[in-house]
Design a protein around this motif. Structure first.
Motif, short mmCIF file in Angstrom:
data_model
loop_
_atom_site.label_atom_id
_atom_site.label_comp_id
_atom_site.label_asym_id
_atom_site.label_seq_id
_atom_site.Cartn_x
_atom_site.Cartn_y
_atom_site.Cartn_z
N LYS A 242 -35.77 59.45 34.07
CA LYS A 242 -35.16 60.69 33.79
C LYS A 242 -34.02 60.85 35.11
O LYS A 242 -34.35 61.10 36.14
CB LYS A 242 -36.16 61.85 34.04
N GLY A 243 -32.88 61.03 34.75
CA GLY A 243 -31.93 61.06 35.63
C GLY A 243 -31.70 60.03 36.71
O GLY A 243 -30.99 59.85 37.71
N GLY A 244 -32.12 58.78 36.06
CA GLY A 244 -31.93 57.38 36.54
C GLY A 244 -33.04 57.16 37.71
O GLY A 244 -32.70 56.33 38.44
N THR A 245 -33.95 57.99 37.81
CA THR A 245 -34.77 57.98 38.97
C THR A 245 -35.63 56.67 38.80
O THR A 245 -35.87 56.09 39.93
CB THR A 245 -35.68 59.14 38.86
N MET A 246 -36.18 56.21 37.76
CA MET A 246 -36.90 54.88 37.65
C MET A 246 -36.08 53.49 37.99
O MET A 246 -36.39 52.76 39.08
CB MET A 246 -37.54 54.64 36.42
N LEU A 247 -34.93 53.50 37.65
CA LEU A 247 -33.92 52.67 38.08
C LEU A 247 -33.81 52.44 39.36
O LEU A 247 -33.70 51.57 40.09
CB LEU A 247 -32.66 52.68 37.10
N LYS A 248 -33.31 53.85 40.12
CA LYS A 248 -33.18 53.90 41.46
C LYS A 248 -34.51 53.27 42.09
O LYS A 248 -34.31 52.36 43.25
CB LYS A 248 -32.97 55.00 42.06
N LYS A 249 -35.61 53.66 41.73
CA LYS A 249 -36.80 53.31 42.19
C LYS A 249 -36.86 51.64 42.28
O LYS A 249 -37.35 51.09 43.27
CB LYS A 249 -37.99 53.83 41.65
N ILE A 250 -36.75 51.01 41.18
CA ILE A 250 -36.76 49.71 41.14
C ILE A 250 -35.58 49.01 41.79
O ILE A 250 -36.13 47.77 42.50
CB ILE A 250 -36.46 49.27 39.55
N ALA A 251 -34.45 49.37 42.06
CA ALA A 251 -33.26 48.85 42.56
C ALA A 251 -33.72 48.92 44.37
O ALA A 251 -33.38 48.01 44.78
CB ALA A 251 -31.99 49.51 42.44
N SER A 252 -34.07 50.01 44.65
CA SER A 252 -34.52 50.42 46.12
C SER A 252 -35.46 49.39 46.46
O SER A 252 -35.30 48.56 47.73
CB SER A 252 -34.69 51.69 46.21
N ALA A 253 -36.52 49.30 45.85
CA ALA A 253 -37.82 48.48 46.33
C ALA A 253 -37.36 46.94 46.25
O ALA A 253 -37.73 46.27 47.23
CB ALA A 253 -38.86 48.65 45.38
N ALA A 254 -36.71 46.57 45.32
CA ALA A 254 -36.02 45.27 45.03
C ALA A 254 -35.15 44.70 46.10
O ALA A 254 -35.40 43.65 46.79
CB ALA A 254 -35.56 44.89 43.69
N ARG A 255 -34.13 45.84 46.54
CA ARG A 255 -33.24 45.75 47.63
C ARG A 255 -33.99 45.12 48.88
O ARG A 255 -33.59 44.33 49.83
CB ARG A 255 -32.48 46.68 47.82
N TYR A 256 -35.11 45.83 49.33
CA TYR A 256 -35.87 45.70 50.54
C TYR A 256 -36.37 44.34 50.51
O TYR A 256 -36.23 43.65 51.67
CB TYR A 256 -36.97 46.89 50.35
#
Length: 292
Positions: A242-256
């Motif tokens: 919803k609102g791109g929240t899951m994709l942001k969560k995946i990308a943020s954790a992966a970027r770390y």
């Protein structure tokens, strides 16, 4: 001193702890780890070296009865690992409740030195350990049976000692500075896929693949663009959230994780694409690095 070198394949059922063991043995994060079964899809090589030895480890997908094209490719990787192994490590979870006939049948065909590693003994007791030792002695009569805890790093030296004793005399297969035969792009894709497994439930992680579209190295910043491939629009909607929240969560954790791995700041773009039934289509499997 005579130089020894060889290939050591790590095999077993899904979730037995193969990837955790591989990372501990190599001393680097080579394989992604989640609580879900069948996380590992590729045969991943990790190398350790000293002056007189080169050990080339292969982490492999868990042994299963394949149901679709991707799983057939995964089992081909397992079968290949038996063919060139100088030493075989069979990892079994001491709490395994399911039939291990598939593992036993494959291992019985192997003619080299075998060590059965009874993993997660820190979660058990001596009576059960003794029962498991008796079971594997009867089923396989291996060269060695070693109770271990990969997570707690218990008895790891016994494993490396067994390997060194059984490696053939051979010059190094790889340059002594090499840690793996995989590229940085491969590991970046795996780190993104790991977060899909951690963040999403049910079928979505198993229907997903990650492709690195662009990998531009900069002096201060790496720019990476990746696609998450799924099989259905409903799966795409789940990964975006919803609102791109899951994709942001995946990308943020992966970027770390990627920044820690590359030791560099990373700008990561992640998109989601639908390729219907990609797990059963040879052209897609080949494109994504799977071979039958």
């Amino acid at each position: 001193m005579e130089h020894r070198a060889g290939f050591v394949s790590i095999v077993g059922k899904p979730n037995a702890g193969k990837s955790t063991l591989m990372n501990i043995l190599v001393g680097e994060r080579m394989s992604i780890i989640t609580h879900k079964a069948q996380t590992t899809r590729h045969r991943i090589i990790g190398i350790i070296n000293d002056e007189s030895t080169q050990i080339i480890f292969s982490d492999t997908p868990g042994i299963i009865q394949p149901k679709y094209g991707l799983q057939k490719s995964m089992m081909s990787a397992v079968n290949e690992s038996f063919l060139d192994a100088d030493v075989l490590l069979v990892v079994t979870d001491i709490n395994e409740k399911h039939d291990e006939t598939d593992v036993v049948e494959k291992v019985k065909k192997y003619e080299g030195p075998i060590a059965v590693l009874i993993n997660k003994v820190d979660q058990s007791n001596q009576d059960l350990v003794s029962q498991k030792i008796e079971y594997w002695q009867k089923e396989l009569n291996p060269t060695a049976i070693i109770p271990i805890s990969a997570l707690k790093e218990f008895n790891i030296e016994a494993i490396t000692g067994f390997i060194r004793e059984n490696l053939p005399a051979h010059p190094p297969y790889y340059d002594k500075e090499e840690l793996t035969d995989r590229s940085e792009r491969f590991f970046v894709a795996e780190m993104i896929r790991e977060q899909i497994f951690k963040c999403c439930e049910k079928e979505v992680p198993y229907s997903s693949e990650v492709v690195i579209v662009s990998f531009k190295e900069g002096e201060d910043l790496h720019r990476i663009s990746a696609e998450i491939i799924v099989e259905r629009e409903t799966q795409k909607a789940i990964i975006i959230g919803k609102g791109g929240t899951m994709l942001k969560k995946i990308a943020s954790a992966a970027r770390y994780d990627i920044e820690a791995f590359l030791q560099k700041k990373v700008f990561l773009e992640v998109f989601v694409k639908v390729l219907d039934d990609w797990r059963n289509k040879d052209n897609y499997l080949k494109r994504f690095g799977y071979e039958k």
